[in-house]
Design an enzyme around this catalytic site. Structure first.
Site, PDB file in Angstrom:
ATOM      1  N   THR A  44       0.838  -1.204   0.000  1.00 64.56           N
ATOM      2  CA  THR A  44       0.000   0.000   0.000  1.00 64.56           C
ATOM      3  C   THR A  44       0.874   1.256   0.000  1.00 64.56           C
ATOM      4  O   THR A  44       0.635   2.201  -0.764  1.00 64.56           O
ATOM      5  CB  THR A  44      -0.951   0.004   1.219  1.00 64.56           C
ATOM      6  OG1 THR A  44      -1.438  -1.323   1.433  1.00 64.56           O
ATOM      7  CG2 THR A  44      -2.117   0.935   0.994  1.00 64.56           C
ATOM      8  N   ASP A  97       2.156   5.480   5.574  1.00 65.45           N
ATOM      9  CA  ASP A  97       2.568   4.079   5.691  1.00 65.45           C
ATOM     10  C   ASP A  97       1.331   3.185   5.738  1.00 65.45           C
ATOM     11  O   ASP A  97       0.221   3.659   6.017  1.00 65.45           O
ATOM     12  CB  ASP A  97       3.411   3.904   6.971  1.00 65.45           C
ATOM     13  CG  ASP A  97       4.298   2.671   6.917  1.00 65.45           C
ATOM     14  OD1 ASP A  97       4.151   1.848   5.991  1.00 65.45           O
ATOM     15  OD2 ASP A  97       5.152   2.516   7.816  1.00 65.45           O
ATOM     16  N   GLY A  98       1.524   1.914   5.502  1.00 67.38           N
ATOM     17  CA  GLY A  98       0.442   0.937   5.577  1.00 67.38           C
ATOM     18  C   GLY A  98       0.373   0.319   6.963  1.00 67.38           C
ATOM     19  O   GLY A  98       1.073   0.737   7.895  1.00 67.38           O
ATOM     20  N   GLY A 111       4.660  -4.560  10.440  1.00 68.37           N
ATOM     21  CA  GLY A 111       5.866  -5.386  10.374  1.00 68.37           C
ATOM     22  C   GLY A 111       5.702  -6.671   9.598  1.00 68.37           C
ATOM     23  O   GLY A 111       6.609  -7.496   9.549  1.00 68.37           O
ATOM     24  N   GLU A 119      10.205   1.650  10.466  1.00 67.92           N
ATOM     25  CA  GLU A 119       8.868   2.268  10.378  1.00 67.92           C
ATOM     26  C   GLU A 119       8.508   2.941  11.697  1.00 67.92           C
ATOM     27  O   GLU A 119       7.964   4.049  11.713  1.00 67.92           O
ATOM     28  CB  GLU A 119       7.816   1.211  10.042  1.00 67.92           C
ATOM     29  CG  GLU A 119       7.891   0.726   8.603  1.00 67.92           C
ATOM     30  CD  GLU A 119       6.918  -0.403   8.307  1.00 67.92           C
ATOM     31  OE1 GLU A 119       6.590  -0.570   7.132  1.00 67.92           O
ATOM     32  OE2 GLU A 119       6.495  -1.109   9.237  1.00 67.92           O
ATOM     33  N   LYS A 137      -8.038  -4.454   6.635  1.00 70.23           N
ATOM     34  CA  LYS A 137      -7.107  -4.191   7.741  1.00 70.23           C
ATOM     35  C   LYS A 137      -7.792  -3.692   9.012  1.00 70.23           C
ATOM     36  O   LYS A 137      -7.194  -3.674  10.083  1.00 70.23           O
ATOM     37  CB  LYS A 137      -6.057  -3.145   7.306  1.00 70.23           C
ATOM     38  CG  LYS A 137      -5.291  -3.504   6.051  1.00 70.23           C
ATOM     39  CD  LYS A 137      -4.454  -4.735   6.251  1.00 70.23           C
ATOM     40  CE  LYS A 137      -3.624  -5.145   5.056  1.00 70.23           C
ATOM     41  NZ  LYS A 137      -2.608  -4.210   4.658  1.00 70.23           N
TER      42      LYS A 137
HETATM   43  C1  A5P Z   1       5.935  -3.490   6.562  1.00 67.41           C
HETATM   44  O1  A5P Z   1       6.850  -3.969   7.477  1.00 67.41           O
HETATM   45  C2  A5P Z   1       4.583  -3.404   7.182  1.00 67.41           C
HETATM   46  O2  A5P Z   1       4.509  -2.722   8.368  1.00 67.41           O
HETATM   47  C3  A5P Z   1       3.556  -2.896   6.190  1.00 67.41           C
HETATM   48  O3  A5P Z   1       3.270  -1.561   6.372  1.00 67.41           O
HETATM   49  C4  A5P Z   1       2.360  -3.694   6.403  1.00 67.41           C
HETATM   50  O4  A5P Z   1       2.771  -5.056   6.370  1.00 67.41           O
HETATM   51  C5  A5P Z   1       1.291  -3.457   5.347  1.00 67.41           C
HETATM   52  O5  A5P Z   1       1.685  -3.991   4.140  1.00 67.41           O
HETATM   53  P1  A5P Z   1       0.689  -4.065   2.922  1.00 67.41           P
HETATM   54  O6  A5P Z   1       0.369  -2.674   2.556  1.00 67.41           O
HETATM   55  O7  A5P Z   1       1.486  -4.768   1.850  1.00 67.41           O
HETATM   56  O8  A5P Z   1      -0.481  -4.854   3.366  1.00 67.41           O
END
Ligand code: A5P
Length: 239
Positions: A44, A97-98, A111, A119, A137
């Site tokens: 994302t 961030d996602g 993570g 992050e 989510k």
């Molecule tokens: C990365 O370490 C994660 O914190 C990502 O932000 C989390 O896994 C979301 O990822 P997607 O956007 O691919 O679902």
């Protein structure tokens, strides 16, 4: 039957992708010329990075990105976003961030992609953190997604015993090839299949007290806004 099943799975994946695109597009509207931006990791956040690349190209804006992983740094370079080290900025204006799970009060699990340490540091250094996500989510309680815990390899077995004693059911993360997964810091990850986490703050304190744990994936009190797309609707949630 098999074809029907595949078609349904494909449709679900396409819908998720579209939701991620909608959430990312809304978040990019918060970006202004001159900002220092925290660049998240994961599928994302990657969409947001690509949109930021386009924005900078079209408007000629001067923004700088602090990447939260090697993969994000490579993508940012590919789309022409100038990068800067966290050590070289006094503050980060905005991080996008996602998340793996978004619970009540914008408590997060992050993570899944292994980038939790950087992050969390970048989120803590940011004036504003916007989390972008598809509708899958959003959860009523954290914990269905395994909670990642980053450990110093030297301490792995010790930490694993401590996590097991807390009934967190840790499993060492492996790569697809079966090798031990290593983070960008060359640490390892224990994914905790704990089930429901009724008290994220309490668990966060317990994890922080175990020597050898570098960081855990509970992000509490760090997100200022979540942008979650559900089909065509894009909702903004505050803590
Ligand atoms: C990365 O370490 C994660 O914190 C990502 O932000 C989390 O896994 C979301 O990822 P997607 O956007 O691919 O679902």
């Amino acid at each position: 039957m098999a074809d029907d099943h595949d078609a349904a799975e494909d449709a679900e994946l396409t819908e998720k992708l579209t939701e991620k695109e909608r959430a990312a597009a809304r978040a990019v509207e918060f970006v202004r010329d001159g900002m220092t931006l925290g660049l998240g990791s994961g599928s994302t956040a990657n969409i947001a990075v690509r949109l930021l690349g386009e924005l900078v190209r079209q408007k000629g804006w001067h923004v700088r990105g602090v990447p939260t992983s090697f993969l994000t740094a490579a993508l940012a370079a590919e789309v022409g976003l100038p990068l800067i080290e966290l050590n070289d900025v006094a503050r980060v204006d905005l991080t996008i961030d996602g998340a793996d799970e978004i619970g009540p009060g914008l408590a997060l699990i992050k993570g899944g992609g292994g980038a939790l340490l950087r992050e969390k540091i970048v989120a803590a250094a940011s004036d504003t953190v916007i989390i972008i996500a598809d509708s899958s989510k959003l959860v009523a309680q954290l914990g269905a997604f395994p909670l990642p815990v980053e450990v110093v390899p030297f301490a792995r077995a010790f930490v694993e015993r401590r996590l097991s004693a807390l009934e967190l059911n840790p499993k060492l993360r492996l790569t697809r090839d079966g090798a031990v997964y290593r983070t960008d810091q060359d640490n390892e990850i224990l994914d905790c299949h704990a089930g429901a986490i009724p008290d994220p703050e309490g668990l966060g304190r317990e994890l922080a007290a175990i020597p050898g744990i570098v960081e855990h994936g509970l992000f509490l009190g760090l997100a200022h806004r979540a942008i979650v797309a559900t089909g065509p609707d894009v909702r903004e949630l505050l803590p």
